[in-house]
Write a protein that holds these residues in place. Sequence first.
Motif, PDB file in Angstrom:
ATOM      1  N   LYS A   1      12.715  -2.162  -5.234  1.00  0.00           N
ATOM      2  CA  LYS A   1      12.122  -3.405  -4.741  1.00  0.00           C
ATOM      3  C   LYS A   1      10.621  -3.443  -5.047  1.00  0.00           C
ATOM      4  CE  LYS A   1      15.529  -4.289  -1.134  1.00  0.00           C
ATOM      5  NZ  LYS A   1      15.792  -4.471   0.316  1.00  0.00           N
ATOM      6  N   VAL A   2      10.010  -2.273  -5.098  1.00  0.00           N
ATOM      7  CA  VAL A   2       8.602  -2.224  -5.481  1.00  0.00           C
ATOM      8  C   VAL A   2       8.440  -2.747  -6.902  1.00  0.00           C
ATOM      9  CG1 VAL A   2       6.645  -0.707  -5.996  1.00  0.00           C
ATOM     10  CG2 VAL A   2       7.976  -0.352  -3.914  1.00  0.00           C
ATOM     11  N   LEU A   3       9.392  -2.406  -7.744  1.00  0.00           N
ATOM     12  CA  LEU A   3       9.360  -2.908  -9.112  1.00  0.00           C
ATOM     13  C   LEU A   3       9.441  -4.427  -9.142  1.00  0.00           C
ATOM     14  CD1 LEU A   3      11.678  -0.311 -10.931  1.00  0.00           C
ATOM     15  CD2 LEU A   3       9.200  -0.569 -11.168  1.00  0.00           C
ATOM     16  N   ALA A   4      10.296  -4.988  -8.268  1.00  0.00           N
ATOM     17  CA  ALA A   4      10.423  -6.441  -8.199  1.00  0.00           C
ATOM     18  C   ALA A   4       9.122  -7.074  -7.716  1.00  0.00           C
ATOM     19  CB  ALA A   4      11.576  -6.819  -7.273  1.00  0.00           C
ATOM     20  N   LEU A   5       8.490  -6.422  -6.744  1.00  0.00           N
ATOM     21  CA  LEU A   5       7.212  -6.931  -6.225  1.00  0.00           C
ATOM     22  C   LEU A   5       6.150  -6.882  -7.320  1.00  0.00           C
ATOM     23  CD1 LEU A   5       7.115  -5.201  -2.701  1.00  0.00           C
ATOM     24  CD2 LEU A   5       7.517  -7.628  -3.165  1.00  0.00           C
TER      25      LEU A   5
ATOM     26  N   ARG B   1       4.667  -1.947   8.285  1.00  0.00           N
ATOM     27  CA  ARG B   1       4.721  -0.492   8.108  1.00  0.00           C
ATOM     28  C   ARG B   1       6.035   0.000   7.509  1.00  0.00           C
ATOM     29  NH1 ARG B   1      -0.603   0.658   8.477  1.00  0.00           N
ATOM     30  NH2 ARG B   1      -1.501  -0.194  10.388  1.00  0.00           N
ATOM     31  N   ALA B   2       6.904  -0.901   7.116  1.00  0.00           N
ATOM     32  CA  ALA B   2       8.194  -0.480   6.583  1.00  0.00           C
ATOM     33  C   ALA B   2       8.050   0.007   5.141  1.00  0.00           C
ATOM     34  CB  ALA B   2       9.191  -1.627   6.638  1.00  0.00           C
ATOM     35  N   PRO B   3       8.606   1.177   4.824  1.00  0.00           N
ATOM     36  CA  PRO B   3       8.583   1.634   3.427  1.00  0.00           C
ATOM     37  C   PRO B   3       9.492   0.754   2.576  1.00  0.00           C
ATOM     38  CG  PRO B   3       9.929   3.104   4.766  1.00  0.00           C
ATOM     39  CD  PRO B   3       9.279   2.141   5.718  1.00  0.00           C
ATOM     40  N   ILE B   4       9.116   0.582   1.341  1.00  0.00           N
ATOM     41  CA  ILE B   4       9.860  -0.305   0.452  1.00  0.00           C
ATOM     42  C   ILE B   4      10.537   0.524  -0.631  1.00  0.00           C
ATOM     43  CG2 ILE B   4       9.657  -2.250  -1.153  1.00  0.00           C
ATOM     44  CD1 ILE B   4       7.191  -3.134   0.455  1.00  0.00           C
TER      45      ILE B   4
ATOM     46  N   VAL C   1       0.851  -1.192   0.000  1.00  0.00           N
ATOM     47  CA  VAL C   1       0.000   0.000   0.000  1.00  0.00           C
ATOM     48  C   VAL C   1       0.888   1.244   0.000  1.00  0.00           C
ATOM     49  CG1 VAL C   1      -1.775   1.313   1.229  1.00  0.00           C
ATOM     50  CG2 VAL C   1      -1.833  -1.191   1.251  1.00  0.00           C
ATOM     51  N   ASP C   2       0.762   2.039  -1.035  1.00  0.00           N
ATOM     52  CA  ASP C   2       1.509   3.301  -1.145  1.00  0.00           C
ATOM     53  C   ASP C   2       3.007   3.098  -0.909  1.00  0.00           C
ATOM     54  OD1 ASP C   2      -0.848   4.663  -1.654  1.00  0.00           O
ATOM     55  OD2 ASP C   2      -1.212   5.071   0.483  1.00  0.00           O
ATOM     56  N   GLY C   3       3.549   2.065  -1.506  1.00  0.00           N
ATOM     57  CA  GLY C   3       4.981   1.835  -1.437  1.00  0.00           C
ATOM     58  C   GLY C   3       5.472   1.330  -0.095  1.00  0.00           C
TER      59      GLY C   3
ATOM     60  N   ARG D   1      -3.318  -2.470  -9.405  1.00  0.00           N
ATOM     61  CA  ARG D   1      -2.759  -1.205  -9.887  1.00  0.00           C
ATOM     62  C   ARG D   1      -1.244  -1.182  -9.852  1.00  0.00           C
ATOM     63  NH1 ARG D   1      -4.774   0.049  -4.762  1.00  0.00           N
ATOM     64  NH2 ARG D   1      -3.292   1.012  -3.282  1.00  0.00           N
ATOM     65  N   TYR D   2      -0.666  -2.150  -9.078  1.00  0.00           N
ATOM     66  CA  TYR D   2       0.786  -2.244  -9.033  1.00  0.00           C
ATOM     67  C   TYR D   2       1.329  -3.256 -10.033  1.00  0.00           C
ATOM     68  CZ  TYR D   2       0.592   0.371  -4.660  1.00  0.00           C
ATOM     69  OH  TYR D   2       0.387   1.328  -3.712  1.00  0.00           O
ATOM     70  N   ALA D   3       0.447  -3.906 -10.760  1.00  0.00           N
ATOM     71  CA  ALA D   3       0.900  -4.972 -11.651  1.00  0.00           C
ATOM     72  C   ALA D   3       1.905  -4.435 -12.666  1.00  0.00           C
ATOM     73  CB  ALA D   3      -0.281  -5.593 -12.374  1.00  0.00           C
TER      74      ALA D   3
END
Length: 244
Positions: free
Chosen positions: A216-220, A209-212, A201-203, A241-243
């Motif tokens: 790494k968000v791209l990898a996810l 609660r850790a920001p990513i 959620v929102d990166g 929406r993150y696909a």
Amino acid sequence: MQATSDQIIGLTKLQHVDLSIAQLERRLETLPQKQGIVETREKRGAIQQKSRALLGARKDAETQLASLREQKDVQVEKIEAAQRAIEAAAGDYRIVSARSVEIDEASQCCDGLSERIAQLEERLAGIADMQPQVDAMLSRLDEREAALVEEYRREGGGLLGKIAELKDERGALADAIGTDIMSRYDRIAKAKGGVALAHLVDGACNTCRAPIDPSKVLALRSEYPLSLCPHCGRLMVVDRRYAG
């Protein structure tokens, strides 16, 4: 990680079911009746120990009392025998004097024994007075425990019924999700206090609660719809929406 939309929905429902089960089990564990039953049994144990101590003290006192009475009977017989000897002595000074000494000694011994007998009889009377009180306390505790057990069965039974229903639902969800994902879910849940699922959620991970990091968000995103949180290691649902 390969997963269908139905499996993702099932995982979300499964997490909710597991948290509900854990909450109900905590409620069951902390029911006041349960603590009351434990406290009542502890009190009963202490009173029963006191009752056993009273029984032991009574038996000891009765044994001592019987022994003292036998000793007193022996001294009474000595007094009576000496008295008969004096009466048969026909005024013989030496016999009368010796037997009189025996009577004095036996009488003194009888007095001492009588005092100890009276003390033991008083102790036994005190024990006899206490026993009904102990029995009454035990009876009240029995009644209290029976009432608490009934309340616990009534309230706890309702909770157990709900838990059983949720576990049936969990079994059906697990079957739909499949063995591979369930094995990961169960392993992570065991390591993470029952919470195995997170959402991106929102990166950030909405559970730890850790920001990513954006890379790494791209990898996810490339692993849509299911991956792992790089921080807490929980299964992470990646929304459409993150696909990637």
